[in-house]
Design a protein around this motif. Structure first.
Motif: not given
Length: 74
Positions: A22, A25-26, A29, A53, A57, A61
């Protein structure tokens, strides 16, 4: 190994993997939105938003990973 210990180890591993996935991924992004906190100098708005962010994330996650683990348990 005791079943309770196995469950605890599985839950810890799933939490860790979900947290890291997570956070990655954050971070991706944030970077795609132009909020690259790694290259910013100081604590500007873009840097703080990027860090938020990543944290968001990581939390999402971990939560999703734990939901998937609970869905698989009988």
């Amino acid at each position: 190994m005791d079943a309770q210990i196995k469950n605890a180890l599985a839950e810890g591993l799933v939490d860790a993997l979900g947290f890291v996935a997570g956070a990655l991924a954050g971070g991706l992004i944030a970077r795609s939105l132009g909020l690259d906190f790694m290259s910013e100098s100081g604590w500007g708005t873009a840097s703080v938003a990027g860090i938020l962010l990543v944290g968001l994330g990581a939390g999402v996650g971990r939560g999703l990973a734990r939901k998937l683990l609970r869905r698989r348990e009988p």
